[in-house]
Motif scaffolding. Sequence first.
Motif, PDB file in Angstrom:
ATOM      1  N   GLY A  30      -0.786  -0.225   4.192  1.00  0.00           N
ATOM      2  CA  GLY A  30      -1.415   0.530   5.267  1.00  0.00           C
ATOM      3  C   GLY A  30      -2.759   1.078   4.857  1.00  0.00           C
ATOM      4  N   GLU A  31      -3.350   1.894   5.726  1.00  0.00           N
ATOM      5  CA  GLU A  31      -4.714   2.384   5.496  1.00  0.00           C
ATOM      6  C   GLU A  31      -4.799   3.549   4.516  1.00  0.00           C
ATOM      7  N   PHE A  32      -3.668   4.070   4.043  1.00  0.00           N
ATOM      8  CA  PHE A  32      -3.693   5.224   3.144  1.00  0.00           C
ATOM      9  C   PHE A  32      -3.827   4.851   1.662  1.00  0.00           C
ATOM     10  N   VAL A  33      -3.819   3.566   1.367  1.00  0.00           N
ATOM     11  CA  VAL A  33      -3.975   3.133  -0.029  1.00  0.00           C
ATOM     12  C   VAL A  33      -5.152   2.171  -0.129  1.00  0.00           C
ATOM     13  N   GLU A  34      -5.772   2.144  -1.321  1.00  0.00           N
ATOM     14  CA  GLU A  34      -6.930   1.271  -1.524  1.00  0.00           C
ATOM     15  C   GLU A  34      -6.511  -0.182  -1.408  1.00  0.00           C
ATOM     16  N   LEU A  48       1.589  11.525  -1.343  1.00  0.00           N
ATOM     17  CA  LEU A  48       0.486  10.989  -0.542  1.00  0.00           C
ATOM     18  C   LEU A  48       0.798  11.116   0.953  1.00  0.00           C
ATOM     19  N   ALA A  49       2.049  10.841   1.335  1.00  0.00           N
ATOM     20  CA  ALA A  49       2.463  10.956   2.736  1.00  0.00           C
ATOM     21  C   ALA A  49       2.399  12.414   3.192  1.00  0.00           C
ATOM     22  N   GLU A  51       0.576  14.847   1.984  1.00  0.00           N
ATOM     23  CA  GLU A  51      -0.811  15.306   2.065  1.00  0.00           C
ATOM     24  C   GLU A  51      -1.435  14.970   3.409  1.00  0.00           C
ATOM     25  N   ASN A  52      -0.966  13.895   4.029  1.00  0.00           N
ATOM     26  CA  ASN A  52      -1.479  13.465   5.328  1.00  0.00           C
ATOM     27  C   ASN A  52      -0.578  13.921   6.475  1.00  0.00           C
ATOM     28  N   LEU A  54       2.485  13.172   7.102  1.00  0.00           N
ATOM     29  CA  LEU A  54       3.229  12.030   7.633  1.00  0.00           C
ATOM     30  C   LEU A  54       4.461  11.785   6.768  1.00  0.00           C
ATOM     31  N   LYS A  69       5.737   2.305   4.255  1.00  0.00           N
ATOM     32  CA  LYS A  69       4.528   2.557   5.014  1.00  0.00           C
ATOM     33  C   LYS A  69       4.449   4.046   5.297  1.00  0.00           C
ATOM     34  N   ILE A  70       3.232   4.576   5.288  1.00  0.00           N
ATOM     35  CA  ILE A  70       3.043   5.992   5.595  1.00  0.00           C
ATOM     36  C   ILE A  70       2.713   6.093   7.076  1.00  0.00           C
TER      37      ILE A  70
END
Length: 183
Positions: A30-34, A48-49, A51-52, A54, A69-70
């Motif tokens: 998804g868009e949350f990882v490089e 990471l989830a 922090e957003n 989600l 997926k986040i």
Amino acid sequence: MRDRQPNRGRQEEPYKVNQKIRAREVRVVGEFVEGGNAVLSLDRAIRLAQENDLDLVEISPNVNPPVCKILDYAKFKYEQKKKQKEIKANAAKVVLKEIRFGPNTDDHDFNFKLKHAINFLKEGAKVKAYVHFVGRSIVFKERGEMLLLKFAQALEDYGAVEQLPKLEGKRMSIFIAPKASKK
């Protein structure tokens, strides 16, 4: 002590979310990882989830490492339900209408029932026509088969024969499906 059924009325979640995921490493897409795809430790992925604001949702559990997926899980579940309803609504609902004959049905009755069958097929319903043999009339099997074949032939402009005459017990039946309407 009474035996209680756990989770009665509750449906088990189809996906594992956040702390319910049981893997050390997960592949996050998804868009949350490089690069849109990375293998992370479970703790880091959950962090990471969070922090957003989600959730980390396990999409494909059968691969190694599991794919996650986040996303907003509540929204995801809502959209899945909506898709299922849409699929169900678009599924064709088949109506089956039955028409009964006797082995000695005369022309007037035959034509009367034929008109009904034509209307059923125009409405998009399937037609099951059958000859019911009562008592000793079973000796007229050929007459019943001829009657059903004549019926199918008269309906060939409106429908296609799905199953040829078949004797089951005291009934010989034939199935006719409506022809696809040209839209």
